[in-house]
Design a protein around this motif. Structure first.
Motif, PDB file in Angstrom:
ATOM      1  N   LEU C  89       0.809  -1.218   0.000  1.00 48.61           N
ATOM      2  CA  LEU C  89       0.000   0.000   0.000  1.00 48.61           C
ATOM      3  C   LEU C  89       0.844   1.270   0.000  1.00 48.61           C
ATOM      4  CD1 LEU C  89      -2.261  -2.049   0.835  1.00 48.61           C
ATOM      5  CD2 LEU C  89      -3.315  -0.116   1.963  1.00 48.61           C
ATOM      6  N   LEU C 188      10.725   9.539 -10.945  1.00 50.43           N
ATOM      7  CA  LEU C 188      10.712  10.699 -10.045  1.00 50.43           C
ATOM      8  C   LEU C 188       9.369  10.798  -9.312  1.00 50.43           C
ATOM      9  CD1 LEU C 188      12.186  14.059 -11.317  1.00 50.43           C
ATOM     10  CD2 LEU C 188      12.880  12.609  -9.410  1.00 50.43           C
ATOM     11  N   GLY C 189       9.431  11.165  -8.048  1.00 49.02           N
ATOM     12  CA  GLY C 189       8.205  11.386  -7.298  1.00 49.02           C
ATOM     13  C   GLY C 189       7.555  10.104  -6.806  1.00 49.02           C
ATOM     14  N   VAL C 253      12.748  13.088  -5.227  1.00 50.36           N
ATOM     15  CA  VAL C 253      12.296  14.256  -5.977  1.00 50.36           C
ATOM     16  C   VAL C 253      13.461  14.875  -6.743  1.00 50.36           C
ATOM     17  CG1 VAL C 253      10.288  14.800  -4.566  1.00 50.36           C
ATOM     18  CG2 VAL C 253      12.535  15.722  -3.930  1.00 50.36           C
ATOM     19  N   ILE C 254      13.150  15.926  -7.467  1.00 48.19           N
ATOM     20  CA  ILE C 254      14.115  16.483  -8.409  1.00 48.19           C
ATOM     21  C   ILE C 254      15.364  17.051  -7.730  1.00 48.19           C
ATOM     22  CG2 ILE C 254      13.182  18.848  -8.486  1.00 48.19           C
ATOM     23  CD1 ILE C 254      13.273  18.455 -11.631  1.00 48.19           C
TER      24      ILE C 254
ATOM     25  N   PHE D   9       0.116  14.493  -4.706  1.00 48.42           N
ATOM     26  CA  PHE D   9       0.415  14.750  -3.302  1.00 48.42           C
ATOM     27  C   PHE D   9       1.408  15.910  -3.255  1.00 48.42           C
ATOM     28  CE2 PHE D   9       2.500  13.552   0.812  1.00 48.42           C
ATOM     29  CZ  PHE D   9       1.352  13.508   1.589  1.00 48.42           C
ATOM     30  N   SER D  11       3.863  18.339  -0.825  1.00 53.13           N
ATOM     31  CA  SER D  11       4.503  18.472   0.497  1.00 53.13           C
ATOM     32  C   SER D  11       5.280  19.766   0.557  1.00 53.13           C
ATOM     33  CB  SER D  11       5.534  17.361   0.724  1.00 53.13           C
ATOM     34  OG  SER D  11       4.983  16.101   0.496  1.00 53.13           O
ATOM     35  N   PHE D  46       5.553  14.852 -11.707  1.00 53.63           N
ATOM     36  CA  PHE D  46       5.842  14.103 -10.473  1.00 53.63           C
ATOM     37  C   PHE D  46       7.320  14.217 -10.140  1.00 53.63           C
ATOM     38  CE2 PHE D  46       1.921  11.647 -11.598  1.00 53.63           C
ATOM     39  CZ  PHE D  46       1.205  12.020 -10.468  1.00 53.63           C
ATOM     40  N   GLY D  47       7.580  14.495  -8.887  1.00 55.11           N
ATOM     41  CA  GLY D  47       8.960  14.671  -8.450  1.00 55.11           C
ATOM     42  C   GLY D  47       9.445  16.107  -8.607  1.00 55.11           C
ATOM     43  N   GLY D  48       8.640  16.928  -9.250  1.00 52.51           N
ATOM     44  CA  GLY D  48       9.028  18.315  -9.491  1.00 52.51           C
ATOM     45  C   GLY D  48       8.640  19.232  -8.343  1.00 52.51           C
ATOM     46  N   ARG D  49       8.866  20.554  -8.556  1.00 50.24           N
ATOM     47  CA  ARG D  49       8.568  21.482  -7.499  1.00 50.24           C
ATOM     48  C   ARG D  49       7.727  22.631  -8.035  1.00 50.24           C
ATOM     49  NH1 ARG D  49      14.502  23.504  -5.805  1.00 50.24           N
ATOM     50  NH2 ARG D  49      14.406  24.919  -7.595  1.00 50.24           N
ATOM     51  N   LEU D  57       7.843  26.857  -1.280  1.00 50.63           N
ATOM     52  CA  LEU D  57       8.164  25.727  -2.137  1.00 50.63           C
ATOM     53  C   LEU D  57       7.400  24.454  -1.727  1.00 50.63           C
ATOM     54  CD1 LEU D  57      10.124  24.739  -4.412  1.00 50.63           C
ATOM     55  CD2 LEU D  57      11.697  24.113  -2.573  1.00 50.63           C
ATOM     56  N   TYR D  59       6.835  20.195  -3.014  1.00 51.54           N
ATOM     57  CA  TYR D  59       7.201  19.093  -3.911  1.00 51.54           C
ATOM     58  C   TYR D  59       5.934  18.346  -4.328  1.00 51.54           C
ATOM     59  CZ  TYR D  59      12.088  19.766  -2.826  1.00 51.54           C
ATOM     60  OH  TYR D  59      13.337  20.291  -2.705  1.00 51.54           O
ATOM     61  N   ILE D  60       5.972  17.832  -5.553  1.00 49.52           N
ATOM     62  CA  ILE D  60       4.824  17.130  -6.122  1.00 49.52           C
ATOM     63  C   ILE D  60       5.188  15.653  -6.242  1.00 49.52           C
ATOM     64  CG2 ILE D  60       3.349  16.949  -8.168  1.00 49.52           C
ATOM     65  CD1 ILE D  60       4.689  19.890  -8.770  1.00 49.52           C
ATOM     66  N   THR D  61       4.406  14.784  -5.597  1.00 54.36           N
ATOM     67  CA  THR D  61       4.721  13.355  -5.692  1.00 54.36           C
ATOM     68  C   THR D  61       3.461  12.559  -5.995  1.00 54.36           C
ATOM     69  OG1 THR D  61       4.441  12.994  -3.332  1.00 54.36           O
ATOM     70  CG2 THR D  61       6.645  13.591  -4.063  1.00 54.36           C
ATOM     71  N   LYS D  62       3.685  11.290  -6.341  1.00 57.79           N
ATOM     72  CA  LYS D  62       2.562  10.407  -6.667  1.00 57.79           C
ATOM     73  C   LYS D  62       2.050   9.844  -5.339  1.00 57.79           C
ATOM     74  CE  LYS D  62       1.415   7.458 -10.521  1.00 57.79           C
ATOM     75  NZ  LYS D  62       0.975   6.123 -10.109  1.00 57.79           N
ATOM     76  N   SER D  64       0.579   7.475  -2.532  1.00 56.50           N
ATOM     77  CA  SER D  64       0.457   6.024  -2.370  1.00 56.50           C
ATOM     78  C   SER D  64      -0.989   5.690  -2.032  1.00 56.50           C
ATOM     79  CB  SER D  64       1.372   5.547  -1.251  1.00 56.50           C
ATOM     80  OG  SER D  64       0.871   5.995  -0.007  1.00 56.50           O
ATOM     81  N   LEU D  65      -1.344   4.444  -2.266  1.00 59.71           N
ATOM     82  CA  LEU D  65      -2.688   3.990  -1.914  1.00 59.71           C
ATOM     83  C   LEU D  65      -2.905   4.116  -0.402  1.00 59.71           C
ATOM     84  CD1 LEU D  65      -5.360   2.612  -2.611  1.00 59.71           C
ATOM     85  CD2 LEU D  65      -4.162   0.415  -2.626  1.00 59.71           C
TER      86      LEU D  65
END
Lengths: 260, 260, 260, 260
Positions: C89, C188-189, C253-254, D9, D11, D46-49, D57, D59-62, D64-65
């Motif tokens: 998960l 990434l991400g 992340v980046i 997501f 952060s 994804f993984g970017g800012r 600032l 961060y952009i992430t995927k 999780s379930l």
């Protein structure tokens, strides 16, 4: 110099081997690391060292009550240190207190109560099984607190002899059957404890406590986890005790329904 | 009849409201369920009942040491009952014992030690922060055990005044800095305890204990979970304390490396 | 009718004996409760019953992945169901996903990943120890998911062959040494996971994750306790697993510091 | 580039603030750290800012379930990740599987099942409360798996429409009343699961499972504890979830007593 008759704890300096023994003149302890003379131990004193006949080193220390409890000779499930300590803080146990327990079992909790009430206090311990009472008496004697305990080998259906005790602990499979007796023995407004292993028992006991009018009912569970102590590989032990029992506490007040 | 100055526990018969108060002549307790007169409480006695000015019923009971500890006025993290009880069984605490602790903090553990050593025993409690010592003194006084405690407001770098104490407890962030002092104060072959919240502290402490030659090192963690007490819906509480600290115990023996 | 080659679970109707076996024509299972013919099992089908040569009754059921994992042939510590499920998960595992793991170990977690990515997905599993890779391959084959896995028997210092994978799991003693490699392989991400048994390892890994700029770091611990299932004596089991390992998750992340 | 409609997501790089949002053209996220444009997020990938209007600032992430499950819009108690993951390994859930659940609740477990059965699989989810079904449908749509689910807004007393399903999960307060229906829907020899919060419910359910002839009954409890992630002060979090529910699993076999 340690007196003959004292309980000492021996730890091998090299291995994990440890022993809890009562010293006696001329006594010998046989271990896989050699034979140790009790008199050598007496001479070395607490904190000292002793060697077995073939040269293995052992340290001599004063055993803790917790260690004693873990190693007690038992024919029943005993109360574990994690629960015993908590019970002391929930019931009115202290130097000079009068504590009542039923049943005696192997005398583990009896020893703990007798340890903390001191010479001015008194523990009354009931069990109808004579062989347990004898075992418990020997166990309390080993910890040198048996003179603080009155053992009573009888069924408690007709009630306890004592009134107005400061604390009461029920280690019985069916404590719900003895709430009238408990209420008559315990000083008003004092806390009573019990230890029960199954959910089904908790349910019956909670119903009975509610019906009889006990207040401030508390049910708790305590877990104890050991960690490995190598500073380079600190981690919890692989295995732990998953369950001993639930502790239930409740307080007796003036509104009590003694009916059945 | 309860004496003025006594600590009592009040539980609402209808609501969850509970109070721990010191009785005083002419005293009043104001609650959202009405005002309660201290003198009514004294007259009703332990196990009795009292009504607030607007008729709400309260029961009067003798507070347990555990309850006292949970409600202590604090300016620091306190030792919880789950740990306090276990400490009693691992160290050589009993009526008449001499127990040394450092730091005093809010005086929670001080009260527990003073409770169990009795009038024949003695607790020596060190803390360099005067305001904590004052708070701890008031807390011990509230539990009526302050006469058994010697508070010492000073830094322990130069060592403790006492030698040959039965038990020693370190509630400090850096106990590894005081092992020589501890070793000099504690009777040989006796057990010392400490409470540390983080893994990093455990690691440093374990290294120091190993280097100094302490033996029988034990690191444990205790969890306490409350259950709901409605007999028709028995279940653990939704939330619990996830962490207070790790308990570390070790024994001082003759082979000690006081260097460094 | 169950096909030859299928994995089945057999439970004695009277005793606690259970078996996980792969069926083969002419196969026999020898137990202390008698010999069971694989062909009898195939004929009876899932949910059916079979008798051993001396009349003892067994039920035939479809084994769960959790049961398979518990009984896997292993030469290493395996990931337990309590952790394996949680990992699913937290990482981006799903039908069609590309999952990378290192090391392979006994192939327990490899089987779990391969189970859930389906025939459209792909698991890349690295281990430099050839004997483990062979064991893992056999274990995955037993669960019939080996065709979804590419095993790679080599050291990962030079990096992984894959890029842009959906999920990455490190079951290594020193994951801090492979963060550049991990970062290059993972999309990434996305989230990465690791399992570590000791505090010392967690500390090193947390420092490395922080230095490299991984975000949303999570460290957790999962406990699993079995209860006894007799409705008249419901209670937790006496013993439980005290520790397997800590799970650590973090997202790449980046802003990544590939230096050092 | 992230597609409109995707779940992302966010952060904060400086603070603990995190957000789970569905991107839409022209969308804005208002936070205490400033306003973030959805289109900036799509462009960063994804993984970017991305920066809020006032320069903070993120961060952009995927997501999780597990994270999705924790933040699901709910009107009921949801199944937690610690239990959801374990359920996946105990029931026969996999790409292509047909899974039946009742009740739907807020759709948390529905989303998890739908995630892992893939586009070839199917989830049948029953609940008689229309408003929950609507909420669950929206929640599954947000995770983009609603096309794999057949929601059925009705009482299950008359039974399920499906037969021979691979896995069945009962999230009902009285699963003992639906064992005939469950048995008729589940393929023989497959495992069924349930989640129950109280001991009283476990007791009733265990009795019913025993009477009906279900086998391999398992009752477990899972704890999840978070640790703080500062490498200089590693320690468990002060508070944890003490209880969600007990998981019960059992297998249906040919000997079944359908009587009442």
């Amino acid at each position: 110099m340690i007196d003959s008759g004292s309980l000492v704890f021996l730890s091998s300096a090299e291995k994990k081997d440890t022993f809890l023994i009562s010293l006696e003149e001329g006594g010998k302890l046989e271990t896989r690391l050699g034979v140790i003379s009790h008199e050598d131990v007496m001479r070395a004193g607490f904190g000292g060292r002793v060697r077995s006949h073939n040269g293995n080193l052992f340290y001599i220390t004063k055993p803790s009550l917790g260690e004693y409890l873990r190693r007690i000779k038992r024919r029943t499930q005993i109360v574990f240190p994690k629960e015993a300590g908590y019970i002391l803080l929930q019931l009115d146990v202290k130097p000079g207190a009068r504590v009542l327990e039923c049943g005696t079992g192997s005398g583990g909790m009896t020893s703990v109560f007798a340890h903390f009430v001191g010479d001015e206090g008194r523990v009354y311990s009931y069990d109808e099984r004579g062989e347990f009472v004898e075992l418990a008496r020997r166990n309390c004697k080993r910890w040198k607190v048996d003179h603080r305990v009155e053992f009573k080998t009888r069924n408690i259906s007709e009630g306890f002899d004592e009134v107005n005790v400061d604390a009461l602990f029920l280690d019985l499979p069916d404590p719900w059957n003895y709430l009238n007796q408990a209420r008559n023995a315990l000083a008003l407004g004092r806390r009573m404890g019990a230890l029960l292993p199954t959910f089904n028992q908790i349910e019956r006991f909670l119903r009975a406590l509610q019906e009889k009018g006990f207040i401030d009912v508390e049910v708790i569970e305590i877990f104890h986890r050991n960690l490995k102590t190598d500073p380079n590989r600190i981690r919890p032990e692989d295995r732990m005790i998953g369950h001993t029992g639930y502790l239930i506490f409740a307080t007796s007040v003036i509104d009590f329904d003694g009916g059945v």
